[in-house]
Design an enzyme around this catalytic site. Structure first.
Site, short mmCIF file in Angstrom:
data_model
loop_
_atom_site.label_atom_id
_atom_site.label_comp_id
_atom_site.label_asym_id
_atom_site.label_seq_id
_atom_site.Cartn_x
_atom_site.Cartn_y
_atom_site.Cartn_z
CG LEU A 1 45.34 40.58 28.20
CD1 LEU A 1 43.89 40.69 28.65
CD2 LEU A 1 46.12 41.83 28.58
NE ARG B 1 39.22 30.39 36.67
CZ ARG B 1 38.59 31.13 35.76
NH1 ARG B 1 37.39 30.78 35.35
NH2 ARG B 1 39.15 32.22 35.26
CE1 TYR C 1 82.05 7.90 36.22
CE2 TYR C 1 80.66 6.22 37.24
CZ TYR C 1 81.29 7.45 37.29
OH TYR C 1 81.17 8.23 38.41
C1 UD1 Z 1 37.98 36.84 30.39
C2 UD1 Z 1 36.91 37.90 30.04
C3 UD1 Z 1 35.64 37.17 29.67
C4 UD1 Z 1 35.88 36.22 28.51
C5 UD1 Z 1 37.02 35.26 28.81
C6 UD1 Z 1 37.41 34.52 27.55
C7 UD1 Z 1 37.40 39.86 31.41
C8 UD1 Z 1 36.99 40.66 32.58
N1 UD1 Z 1 36.70 38.75 31.18
O1 UD1 Z 1 37.50 36.11 31.52
O2 UD1 Z 1 34.63 38.13 29.30
O3 UD1 Z 1 34.69 35.51 28.24
O4 UD1 Z 1 38.18 35.98 29.26
O5 UD1 Z 1 38.39 33.56 27.77
O6 UD1 Z 1 38.28 40.27 30.70
N2 UD1 Z 1 44.96 38.63 33.07
C9 UD1 Z 1 45.89 39.64 33.25
N3 UD1 Z 1 45.75 40.45 34.35
C10 UD1 Z 1 44.75 40.31 35.23
C11 UD1 Z 1 43.80 39.28 35.02
C12 UD1 Z 1 43.93 38.47 33.93
O7 UD1 Z 1 46.82 39.79 32.47
O8 UD1 Z 1 44.71 41.08 36.20
C13 UD1 Z 1 45.13 37.74 31.92
C14 UD1 Z 1 45.21 36.27 32.30
O9 UD1 Z 1 46.56 35.89 32.51
C15 UD1 Z 1 44.61 35.58 31.10
C16 UD1 Z 1 43.64 36.62 30.54
O10 UD1 Z 1 44.01 37.86 31.09
O11 UD1 Z 1 45.57 35.27 30.12
C17 UD1 Z 1 42.20 36.30 30.91
O12 UD1 Z 1 42.11 36.22 32.31
P1 UD1 Z 1 41.14 35.19 33.02
O13 UD1 Z 1 41.25 35.36 34.48
O14 UD1 Z 1 41.31 33.83 32.47
O15 UD1 Z 1 39.73 35.80 32.57
P2 UD1 Z 1 38.39 35.02 32.36
O16 UD1 Z 1 37.71 34.85 33.67
O17 UD1 Z 1 38.63 33.80 31.56
MG MG Z 2 40.37 32.77 30.96
#
Ligand code: UD1
Ligand code: MG
Length: 476
Positions: free
Chosen positions: A11, A18, A393
Site C-alpha cells: 500500500l 503527517r 576550462y
Molecule cells: C494503518 C491501519 C492501522 C495500523 C497501522 C499500522 C487501517 C485503516 N489502519 O493505519 O490499523 O495500526 O496502519 O501502521 O488500515 N494507503 C493507501 N490508500 C489509502 C490510505 C492509505 O494506499 O487510501 C496506504 C498508505 O500509503 C500507507 C498505508 O496504506 O502506506 C497505511 O496508511 P496510513 O494512513 O499510514 O494508515 P495508518 O493510520 O498508519
Molecule cells: Mg501508517
C-alpha cells in the site's frame, strides 16, 4: 522459486499528510532507499508471482521509481474512494481475474519488515487454513495505531482504529501492524461488504477482519516480538527513529561479518553498500549508494563516500568522494574532494586540499598538496608538485591533459589544457605549461628573476621593513 499462488500488495497510495512534505511519504529515504523501496525489496524477495504496489497520491513520481527499479511489479491505481480497504480492492482488480491463493498486504511506510517474518506469517496462515492472518505488536505507546480487540478467551474479534476507539479501547496496547495474509476469495467477498462508517469516512482494510469473524471464518492475530519490524512511519520523528534503528542493525551485521566500526552512532551505511573483512570504519563515516570497500581498508574519520569502489588496504581520511575508484593500498586525504570520474591507481596518493574530477591517476602516482586535477590522465609513479592547477576550462570548452609516467612537476604549476607531458619529463617550480613537453625534457618559463637593490629603502622609507634592511646592511 516463484510462488504461483502468492500475491503481495504494497500500500502506497496514501497522502502521508503527517510528513508535511512536498515529497510523497513513501519516497522519503532511509539507508539509501525510499521507504517504498524497502517494502518492495522485501516483497520481491518473497518470490511472489505478483507484486502489486498501489499508488494514487503523486502517482507519476512513484510510478517512475517503481518502473525503474522494480520493472516486474504490477502498478495498481487507487480511485477516489479513500482508505486502505479500497486500496486493496484496487490491487485485487489489477490481478488476473482468476487469481486464487494467498494475498499478503504490507505497507509502503513499514520499512523494517523482513522476509522471515512474512514467511512465518504465510506458513501459519496456510497451515491453519485461516481466512486472514494478521501481525500484531505489543507497544508501550500504542497511540495512533489500530487496536486489537480480543474476547475474554483471547480470540481475535476486531481492529478499532485509534480515532474510532473508546477510552477503554485506547488502553489496549496490542496493535495492528498493518501486515496481513488473506485468502484471495474471502478477501474479495469481505471487502465488498464493508462501508465507510468511521471517523475518517474511509474504507478500512481493518474492517475485513471483523466481517470475516462475524461470518465465522478463522482469523488469526499473531504478535511479533521485535516491534521495530512493524514500525510504521507517519511523521519525521518516526522517520529519524526508524532510520537510526535500521542503521544500528546494518552496522551490527557488518561488525558480525568482520568489520571494525568504532562508533556505530556516527557511522551511516546504506543497505546497498558492500564491505570486506578487516575493514575499519572510523567515526563520522557515511557510506552511500553502491559503494564497495575491499578488505583491510580504513575509511574515516569524517568521510562521505557515494557510489565509490575502495581497493584492499586503502586509506581514506576526511574526504568527500563521489563516483570514484580508489586503488589498492592508495591513500586519500585529509581534506580531499574526489568528484565523479576520479580513478586513483594502486598505491597512489591524493593528499591534502586536493580536488579531482575525471582524473585517472596511475599506480604509485601522487598529488600530495593543494592542487586541482580535472580532465586529466597521469601515468604511473609520477609526482605532481604542490599547488598545481590543471586549467581544463578555457571559458567555453573543457580540455584534457595527459601526463606521462615517472614525471616530476614543480610546485605552483599551471597546466593549460590541452597539453601532453612526456614520460620522465620535469617541470620547474612556477611553470605555466602551455606547450607540450617532450619525454625527458625540463620545462621552465624563461623570465629571469630581477632584484632591484634598495627598492624598499627608497620607496618605503621609515617602514619596519626599511629599518630591518638598514640593520642588515650595517651588520655586514
Ligand atoms: C494503518 C491501519 C492501522 C495500523 C497501522 C499500522 C487501517 C485503516 N489502519 O493505519 O490499523 O495500526 O496502519 O501502521 O488500515 N494507503 C493507501 N490508500 C489509502 C490510505 C492509505 O494506499 O487510501 C496506504 C498508505 O500509503 C500507507 C498505508 O496504506 O502506506 C497505511 O496508511 P496510513 O494512513 O499510514 O494508515 P495508518 O493510520 O498508519
Ligand atoms: Mg501508517
Amino acid at each position: 522459486m516463484a510462488e504461483q499462488h502468492l500475491a503481495v500488495v504494497v500500500l502506497a497510495a496514501g497522502e502521508g499528510t503527517r510528513m508535511r512534505s512536498r515529497k510523497p511519504k513513501v519516497m522519503h529515504e532511509i539507508a539509501g532507499l525510499p521507504l517504498l523501496g524497502h517494502a518492495l525489496v522485501t516483497a520481491t524477495q518473497l518470490g511472489a508471482s505478483h507484486v502489486v504496489p498501489v499508488i494514487r497520491h503523486q502517482k507519476d513520481l512513484i510510478a517512475e521509481y517503481i518502473t525503474a527499479f522494480f520493472p516486474s511489479a504490477i502498478i495498481a491505481e487507487q480511485d477516489d474512494v479513500p482508505g486502505t480497504g479500497r486500496a486493496v480492492e484496487c490491487a485485487l482488480a489489477a490481478l488476473p481475474a482468476d487469481f486464487e491463493g494467498a494475498v499478503v498486504v504490507t505497507s509502503g511506510d513499514v520499512p523494517l519488515l523482513d522476509v522471515a517474518t512474512l514467511e512465518n506469517l504465510i506458513d501459519a496462515h496456510l497451515e491453519t487454513g485461516a481466512a486472514a492472518t494478521l501481525l500484531t505488536a505489543i507497544l508501550d505507546d500504542p497511540a495512533g495505531y489500530g487496536r486489537i480487540i480480543r474476547n475474554t478467551a483471547g480470540a481475535f474479534l476486531e481492529i478499532i482504529e485509534d480515532r474510532d476507539a473508546t477510552e477503554a479501547q485506547r488502553e489496549v496496547n496490542e496493535v495492528n501492524a498493518g501486515v496481513y495474509v488473506f485468502d484471495a476469495k474471502q478477501l474479495r467477498e469481505a471487502l465488498a461488504a464493508i462501508g465507510t462508517h468511521n471517523a475518517q469516512g474511509e474504507k478500512y482494510l481493518t474492517d475485513v477482519a471483523e466481517v470475516l469473524v462475524k461470518n465465522k471464518k478463522k482469523v488469526l492475530a499473531l504478535s511479533v516480538t521485535d516491534n521495530w519490524l512493524v514500525a510504521g512511519i507517519n511523521d519525521r520523528r518516526q522517520l529519524a527513529d526508524v532510520a537510526l534503528e535500521l542503521n544500528l542493525r546494518i552496522c551490527e551485521a557488518w561488525q558480525l561479518a568482520g568489520v571494525t566500526i568504532l562508533d556505530p552512532a556516527s557511522t551511516w551505511i546504506d543497505v546497498t553498500v558492500q564491505i570486506g573483512e578487516d575493514v575499519t570504519l572510523m567515526p563520522g563515516t557515511y557510506l552511500r549508494g553502491f559503494t564497495t570497500i575491499a578488505e583491510g581498508a580504513t575509511v574515516g574519520p569524517e568521510v562521505v563516500m557515494t557510489d565509490t569502489e575502495v581497493g584492499a588496504g586503502a586509506h581514506v581520511v576526511k574526504a568527500h568522494v563521489t563516483s570514484s575508484r580508489i586503488g589498492e593500498g592508495a591513500s586519500v586525504g585529509p581534506f580531499a574532494y574526489l568528484r565523479p570520474g576520479t580513478d586513483l591507481g594502486a598505491d597512489g596518493k591524493i593528499g591534502t586540499f586536493v580536488e579531482t574530477k575525471n582524473a585517472k591517476i596511475g599506480a604509485g602516482s601522487k598529488v600530495p598538496h593543494l592542487s586541482y586535477v580535472g580532465d586529466a590522465e597521469i601515468g604511473v609513479e609520477s609526482n605532481i608538485g604542490a599547488g598545481t592547477i590543471f586549467a581544463n576550462y578555457d571559458g567555453v570548452n573543457k580540455h584534457r591533459s595527459t601526463i606521462g609516467s615517472h614525471v616530476r612537476t614543480g610546485s605552483s604549476n599551471v597546466f593549460v589544457a590541452p597539453i601532453t607531458i612526456g614520460d620522465g619529463a620535469y617541470t620547474a617550480a612556477g611553470t605555466v605549461v602551455r606547450r607540450d613537453v617532450e619525454s625527458g625534457a625540463l620545462a621552465l618559463n624563461v623570465s629571469p628573476q630581477k632584484n632591484m637593490a634598495d627598492w624598499v629603502l627608497q620607496k618605503r622609507p621609515g617602514s619596519k621593513a626599511a629599518e630591518a634592511a638598514q640593520k642588515a646592511h650595517k651588520a655586514k
